[in-house]
Write a protein that holds these residues in place. Structure first.
Motif, PDB file in Angstrom:
ATOM      1  N   UNK A 110      -6.855  89.906 -57.021  1.00  0.00           N
ATOM      2  CA  UNK A 110      -7.866  89.695 -56.273  1.00  0.00           C
ATOM      3  C   UNK A 110      -8.362  88.785 -55.787  1.00  0.00           C
ATOM      4  N   UNK A 111      -8.428  87.587 -56.899  1.00  0.00           N
ATOM      5  CA  UNK A 111      -8.305  85.997 -56.513  1.00  0.00           C
ATOM      6  C   UNK A 111      -7.529  85.423 -56.727  1.00  0.00           C
ATOM      7  N   UNK A 112      -6.320  85.386 -56.915  1.00  0.00           N
ATOM      8  CA  UNK A 112      -5.102  85.101 -55.608  1.00  0.00           C
ATOM      9  C   UNK A 112      -5.164  85.385 -54.585  1.00  0.00           C
ATOM     10  N   UNK A 113      -5.123  86.655 -54.412  1.00  0.00           N
ATOM     11  CA  UNK A 113      -4.792  87.005 -52.996  1.00  0.00           C
ATOM     12  C   UNK A 113      -5.384  86.797 -52.116  1.00  0.00           C
ATOM     13  N   UNK A 114      -7.326  87.115 -52.941  1.00  0.00           N
ATOM     14  CA  UNK A 114      -7.972  86.021 -51.379  1.00  0.00           C
ATOM     15  C   UNK A 114      -7.785  85.186 -51.097  1.00  0.00           C
ATOM     16  N   UNK A 115      -7.460  84.082 -51.967  1.00  0.00           N
ATOM     17  CA  UNK A 115      -7.214  83.075 -51.684  1.00  0.00           C
ATOM     18  C   UNK A 115      -6.216  82.756 -50.758  1.00  0.00           C
ATOM     19  N   UNK A 116      -4.664  83.639 -51.332  1.00  0.00           N
ATOM     20  CA  UNK A 116      -3.682  83.176 -50.360  1.00  0.00           C
ATOM     21  C   UNK A 116      -4.210  83.214 -49.095  1.00  0.00           C
ATOM     22  N   UNK A 117      -4.598  84.851 -48.708  1.00  0.00           N
ATOM     23  CA  UNK A 117      -5.148  84.731 -47.113  1.00  0.00           C
ATOM     24  C   UNK A 117      -5.811  84.607 -46.780  1.00  0.00           C
ATOM     25  N   UNK A 118      -6.958  83.459 -47.217  1.00  0.00           N
ATOM     26  CA  UNK A 118      -7.874  82.430 -46.435  1.00  0.00           C
ATOM     27  C   UNK A 118      -6.950  81.230 -46.361  1.00  0.00           C
ATOM     28  N   UNK A 119      -5.904  80.876 -47.296  1.00  0.00           N
ATOM     29  CA  UNK A 119      -5.384  79.659 -46.882  1.00  0.00           C
ATOM     30  C   UNK A 119      -4.352  79.663 -45.955  1.00  0.00           C
ATOM     31  N   UNK A 143       8.515  80.621 -54.343  1.00  0.00           N
ATOM     32  CA  UNK A 143       7.303  79.972 -54.923  1.00  0.00           C
ATOM     33  C   UNK A 143       6.728  79.921 -56.130  1.00  0.00           C
ATOM     34  N   UNK A 144       6.605  79.265 -57.054  1.00  0.00           N
ATOM     35  CA  UNK A 144       6.172  79.218 -58.568  1.00  0.00           C
ATOM     36  C   UNK A 144       4.302  79.204 -58.143  1.00  0.00           C
ATOM     37  N   UNK A 145       3.723  80.121 -59.042  1.00  0.00           N
ATOM     38  CA  UNK A 145       2.886  80.264 -59.156  1.00  0.00           C
ATOM     39  C   UNK A 145       2.128  79.077 -60.376  1.00  0.00           C
ATOM     40  N   UNK A 146       1.344  78.378 -60.292  1.00  0.00           N
ATOM     41  CA  UNK A 146      -0.052  78.683 -59.540  1.00  0.00           C
ATOM     42  C   UNK A 146       0.534  77.856 -57.664  1.00  0.00           C
ATOM     43  N   UNK A 147      -0.032  78.674 -56.801  1.00  0.00           N
ATOM     44  CA  UNK A 147       0.308  78.018 -55.828  1.00  0.00           C
ATOM     45  C   UNK A 147       0.116  77.301 -54.824  1.00  0.00           C
ATOM     46  N   UNK A 148       1.072  76.189 -54.260  1.00  0.00           N
ATOM     47  CA  UNK A 148       0.395  75.329 -53.433  1.00  0.00           C
ATOM     48  C   UNK A 148       0.574  76.602 -51.460  1.00  0.00           C
ATOM     49  N   UNK A 149      -1.198  75.739 -51.056  1.00  0.00           N
ATOM     50  CA  UNK A 149      -1.414  76.742 -49.927  1.00  0.00           C
ATOM     51  C   UNK A 149      -0.152  76.004 -48.941  1.00  0.00           C
ATOM     52  N   UNK A 150      -0.085  74.515 -49.208  1.00  0.00           N
ATOM     53  CA  UNK A 150       1.171  74.530 -48.190  1.00  0.00           C
ATOM     54  C   UNK A 150       2.485  74.129 -48.478  1.00  0.00           C
ATOM     55  N   UNK A 151       2.924  74.033 -49.145  1.00  0.00           N
ATOM     56  CA  UNK A 151       4.274  74.600 -49.334  1.00  0.00           C
ATOM     57  C   UNK A 151       4.584  75.773 -49.687  1.00  0.00           C
ATOM     58  N   UNK A 152       3.794  76.925 -49.494  1.00  0.00           N
ATOM     59  CA  UNK A 152       3.998  78.319 -48.653  1.00  0.00           C
ATOM     60  C   UNK A 152       3.680  78.263 -47.914  1.00  0.00           C
ATOM     61  N   UNK A 153       2.785  77.523 -46.930  1.00  0.00           N
ATOM     62  CA  UNK A 153       2.829  77.653 -45.682  1.00  0.00           C
ATOM     63  C   UNK A 153       4.578  77.086 -44.783  1.00  0.00           C
TER      64      UNK A 153
END
Length: 223
Positions: free
Chosen positions: A10-19, A99-109
């Motif tokens: 839940x915490x990771x998913x919420x952070x990924x969605x927001x980012x 993409x490896x965890x922990x995720x860098x949001x800008x790399x993911x984007x």
């Protein structure tokens, strides 16, 4: 750009969605493999982010099932840093990237933009159509070298049309790619955005195919 996120934490998913939303993505989030498979099969997505450790049906099983059904949607998998065998198996089963965890949001984007580009035969972050140019990473549009200011929804709509040059898209198809779950869409919303794009860019840029939908025609070859 509408994507599906499959992550049970839940915490990771919420952070990924927001980012990802901050980077301009429309994100639908599910928390198990069965839901991920169902939504990908029935939805209009540009890409999917798939965690491998999902309940009910793990990410590798989902990936294998989708590829056996000839689903070509770009899929990026999330894996733990030490899970090399899972990464190899995921790529062998048809994952397009990881993409490896922990995720860098800008790399993911950035990786998602790259996957969507490649899926549409593009090699860079710029889309050109005659004198119209779209910069995806900067989210800017220019016409004849002059920047044109578009709203978020206008930019996203133009992006969908540019990815489908020469193809007629219905209003329903456009709505599915421009709005995530729970969004209220008025019946004339797409028409209003089309009107604004024509006014800001060129009246003849987007053509209406009566009774079918809208298309951005391929530029005529110059002689």
């Amino acid at each position: 750009m509408r994507i599906l996120l499959a992550e049970d934490d839940a915490m990771l998913g919420d952070g990924l969605r927001a980012g990802l939303r901050q980077q301009g993505y429309l994100v639908d989030w599910v928390r198990d493999g069965l839901a991920a498979e169902r939504e990908i099969m029935g939805g209009e997505y540009q890409a999917a982010v798939l965690d491998l450790g999902l309940p009910f049906k793990d990410g590798l099983e989902v990936l294998q099932s989708l590829r056996l059904r000839k689903m070509t949607l770009p899929i990026l998998v999330l894996t733990a840093r030490d899970a090399v065998p899972d990464r190899i198996k995921g790529l062998d089963l048809g994952a397009d990237d990881y993409v490896l965890k922990p995720v860098d949001l800008f790399e993911l984007g950035a990786r998602l933009r790259s996957l969507v580009r490649r899926a549409h035969g593009q090699t860079q972050d710029l889309i050109d159509c005659a004198d119209l140019q779209m910069n995806l990473s900067a989210r800017k549009v220019s016409l004849g070298g002059q920047e044109v200011v578009l709203s978020t929804r206008e930019f996203d709509l133009l992006h969908v049309l540019l990815l489908n040059i020469g193809r007629v898209l219905s209003r329903e198809q456009l709505e599915q790619q421009l709005y995530s779950w729970g969004a209220e869409v008025e019946s004339n919303t797409i028409e209003v955005h089309i009107h604004h794009l024509r006014k800001k860019l060129r009246p003849d840029l987007i053509q209406t195919v009566r009774g079918v939908g809208y298309t951005l025609p391929r530029p005529k070859a110059s002689h």
